[in-house]
Design a protein around this motif. Sequence first.
Motif, mmCIF file in Angstrom:
data_model
loop_
_atom_site.group_PDB
_atom_site.id
_atom_site.type_symbol
_atom_site.label_atom_id
_atom_site.label_comp_id
_atom_site.label_asym_id
_atom_site.label_seq_id
_atom_site.Cartn_x
_atom_site.Cartn_y
_atom_site.Cartn_z
ATOM 1 N N LYS A 482 -15.546 -15.183 -10.526
ATOM 2 C CA LYS A 482 -14.703 -14.096 -11.036
ATOM 3 C C LYS A 482 -13.243 -14.269 -10.613
ATOM 4 O O LYS A 482 -12.342 -13.701 -11.241
ATOM 5 N N ASN A 483 -12.991 -15.017 -9.533
ATOM 6 C CA ASN A 483 -11.630 -15.207 -9.051
ATOM 7 C C ASN A 483 -11.067 -16.582 -9.396
ATOM 8 O O ASN A 483 -9.962 -16.911 -8.970
ATOM 9 N N TYR A 485 -11.057 -19.897 -12.519
ATOM 10 C CA TYR A 485 -11.410 -20.334 -13.864
ATOM 11 C C TYR A 485 -11.122 -21.818 -13.970
ATOM 12 O O TYR A 485 -10.551 -22.434 -13.063
ATOM 13 N N CYS A 601 -0.619 -15.919 -6.848
ATOM 14 C CA CYS A 601 -1.527 -15.455 -7.900
ATOM 15 C C CYS A 601 -0.972 -15.862 -9.255
ATOM 16 O O CYS A 601 0.247 -15.758 -9.506
ATOM 17 N N GLU A 603 -1.452 -14.362 -12.082
ATOM 18 C CA GLU A 603 -1.220 -13.211 -12.957
ATOM 19 C C GLU A 603 0.015 -12.429 -12.522
ATOM 20 O O GLU A 603 0.977 -12.288 -13.263
ATOM 21 N N GLN A 631 -7.282 -10.198 -5.876
ATOM 22 C CA GLN A 631 -8.326 -9.193 -6.069
ATOM 23 C C GLN A 631 -7.803 -8.006 -6.877
ATOM 24 O O GLN A 631 -8.538 -7.415 -7.674
ATOM 25 N N CYS A 633 -5.437 -8.008 -9.253
ATOM 26 C CA CYS A 633 -5.377 -8.375 -10.674
ATOM 27 C C CYS A 633 -6.766 -8.431 -11.290
ATOM 28 O O CYS A 633 -6.970 -8.062 -12.452
ATOM 29 N N ASP A 634 -7.724 -8.875 -10.507
ATOM 30 C CA ASP A 634 -9.099 -8.948 -11.006
ATOM 31 C C ASP A 634 -9.632 -7.548 -11.271
ATOM 32 O O ASP A 634 -10.277 -7.290 -12.285
ATOM 33 N N SER A 635 -9.367 -6.576 -10.355
ATOM 34 C CA SER A 635 -9.834 -5.203 -10.549
ATOM 35 C C SER A 635 -9.087 -4.531 -11.695
ATOM 36 O O SER A 635 -9.672 -3.774 -12.478
ATOM 37 N N SER A 637 -7.730 -6.006 -14.314
ATOM 38 C CA SER A 637 -8.203 -6.565 -15.585
ATOM 39 C C SER A 637 -9.545 -5.983 -15.970
ATOM 40 O O SER A 637 -9.812 -5.707 -17.136
ATOM 41 N N SER A 638 -10.416 -5.763 -14.954
ATOM 42 C CA SER A 638 -11.715 -5.157 -15.254
ATOM 43 C C SER A 638 -11.538 -3.726 -15.733
ATOM 44 O O SER A 638 -12.239 -3.250 -16.640
#
Length: 663
Positions: A482-483, A485, A601, A603, A631, A633-635, A637-638
Motif C-alpha cells: 500500500k505504501n 508501487y 514523499c 505525492e 502515511q 498521503c495514503d490515508s 487518498s483512501s
Amino acid sequence: MIVQMTVILKLEMPQDSLILEKSQNWSSQKMDHILICCVCLGDNSEDADEIIQCDNCGITVHEGCYGVDGESDSIMSSASENSTEPWFCDACKCGVSPSCELCPNQDGIFKETDAGRWVHIVCALYVPGVAFGDIDKLRPVTLTEMNYSKYGAKECSFCEDPRFARTGVCISCDAGMCRAYFHVTCAQKEGLLSEAAAEEDIADPFFAYCKQHADRLDRKWKRKNYLALQSYCKMSLQEREKQLSPEAQARINARLQQYRAKAELARSTRPQAWVPREKLPRPLTSSASAIRKLMRKAELMGISTDIFPVDNSDTSSSVDGRRKHKQPALTADFVNYYFERNMRMIQIQENMAEQKNIKDKLENEQEKLHVEYNKLCESLEELQNLNGKLRSEGQGIWALLGRITGQKLNIPAILRAPKERKPSKKEGGTQKTSILPAVLYSCGICKKNHDQHLLLLCDTCKLHYHLGCLDPPLTRMPRKTKNSYWQCSECDQAGSSDMEADMAMETLPDGTKRSRRQIKEPVKFVPQDMPPEPKKIPIRNTRTRGRKRSFIPEEEKHEERIPRERRQRQSVLQKKPKAEDLRTECATCKGTGDNENLVRCDECRLCYHFGCLDPPLKKSPKQTGYGWICQECDSSSSKEDENEAERKNLSQELSMEQKNPKK
C-alpha cells in the motif's frame, strides 16, 4: 659352490619353514633329553616339576602346569629313564577327541569342565572368570561364573578363517588402553603369553600382550619353542612305536583301558554340576564345535559355504516394530521369538487363504454382472432403434395432420429428438471453462496480447509489459504494497533525480563513497558550428544486382516512418530537465538533515527522517524501480476514494429516482 647354493636356498625359504626344519633336526637329535611344555612353552625339567609325556597322544607338559598329583597319578612316563608306569592326559583317559569351548583350535592339552565339556588348560588359566574346583589339581573347570555375554562378543585378530574369529571368548591386550583382541591359543601360537615370576605375589600372574606391546626376544624364543613342540609331538609317536616292543605296547593299552573304565565309572557317579535357574543366552555361532558340524553337514549336502558372507552386524537392534531375527540359542528369548514367528506365519497363511476366497467370489460376481450388462446393452439398443422408428412415424403423421388442417402445428415434445445429455462432474464430465476478460491488454514493447497472466502494470505510465520483455527481464511479479508501487525502467529514468540520493552507497578503501549505479559511456562530442552528418540508411526494397546500393538520409527516413508511441514518450521524457533534490528539514520533528537520512514523499513532496516514520526504519524505504508515499498521503487518498464512491452511489440513486418517479 654347492655350499653357497644351499645357503642361498635357505635364505630364500620362509622364516617359519626354516624354524620348523631346524626344530625337526634339533628334536630328532635330542629327543630323549629336551622336552617342551605345551602350556608355558618352557623347556626346563626339574625333579620337583618334571616335564611328562602322555603315552597315548605324545603331548608334553609340566606337572605343575597340568596339576598332576603323584599319589593318584604316575609322575613318570614310560619314555623317561625312571619310569615304571605309563601316564595319560585326561582326554586320553576318557577316550575323546575334545573341542575347546573357549577357542577354535584343536591342538594342545585339555581339562574337563563340571558340565562335561572340555577346555584348554591354557585357556582356562588366561580367560578371566574361569574357576577351578581344586586349585592344586586344576580340576574341574567351572565356566558358569563367567559372563556368557563374552561369547562371540569380540573378533580375534589372529584367526585366519573369519568364520571362527568370533567363536569362544577373546581376551584383550593387557597394555593399558590397547584394543587388540585375540584367542588365548592364537596368542600362544604367536608367542604373546607371559607369566609372572614365582617370587612375585600376584593374584593373577598371567598376562597377554599384542604384537606391538610384547617383548620381542621373549616372543621370538616362545614362537620357536611352539613350532618345535608341534614337530616333536608328531615325530615322537612315530619314534616310540618303533622303539617300544609289542609287550610294552600291550601293557600301555591295557592300562589305558583301565583308566577309561575308571573315568566312565567316575563320570556316572559324579554329582550333578550346579546349573543356574535361568538359562544363559549364548549364540550358536559362538561355538567352534557347532560350526564344524554345520560345515560338515553342508559338505555332505553339497553346499558351498564360501558363497555366504560372514555377517558380524549387531542383530539386536530393531528398525521397525517387529522383533528382528535372533541367533539360534537355548535361551528364553530365542524360544519366544521362534513361537512368535510360527504364530505370525500361521496367521499370515490364514489371512492369505481368506483373501483368496474373497477374490474368487468377487471374480464370479463380476463375470455374472458382465453378462447381465451385455444383455441390458443389447436390449437398450433394440429399444432405442424401435423408439427412433416410432418417432419418425409420429412425425410423419403429425406433418400429415398439419397439411389436412392447413396450419403449421407445433411438434409435441414426445416427438422431438432427445438432446444429448452431458456427463456430470462426478461421471467424468469437464468443468465449465472460465470466461476470458472482455478487454485484452497488449504489451507496451512487443505490442502483443498473448500471455495475459504475465502482463505487469506500471503504476506511473499505466502501460502493461510482459515480464520477459522488460530490460532486464523478470522471472516473477514484483511485490507491491500500500505504501510502494512499481514503475517501468523508463519512468524510473525520468524520476531518477528523486532517486539518486536514495541509492546505496559503497565505501571505498580510501574512505570515499560512490554510488553503485552503473556509469554510462560519455555522449559523442559534436561542435555547434558544424551540423551532424545525417546517417544514411540503405533502401532494401529496390534490387541492386550489379550496382551499388543507393542511400537516403536518416531525416527523410524518419519522416517516412510512422512514429511510435514509445519513442515519442522517450523523447518527451529525455527533454525534461533534471531538478536537484536537496533535502534539509524533516516535516515531523522539524529537524535538519541531508539526503542520506531523509526520504521525500512522491505525492506531497515532504521530507521525513527514517526514524520519524511509523514504524521507524533504519534505511530508506525507497527502492530502485519503486515509488513511495507517506502515511498521510495514503490515508488521504483512501478518504478521497471513499468520497468518490459515495458520490457515485448518490448519483446512481438520483438517476434511479428520476427514472422511476413516485406516483
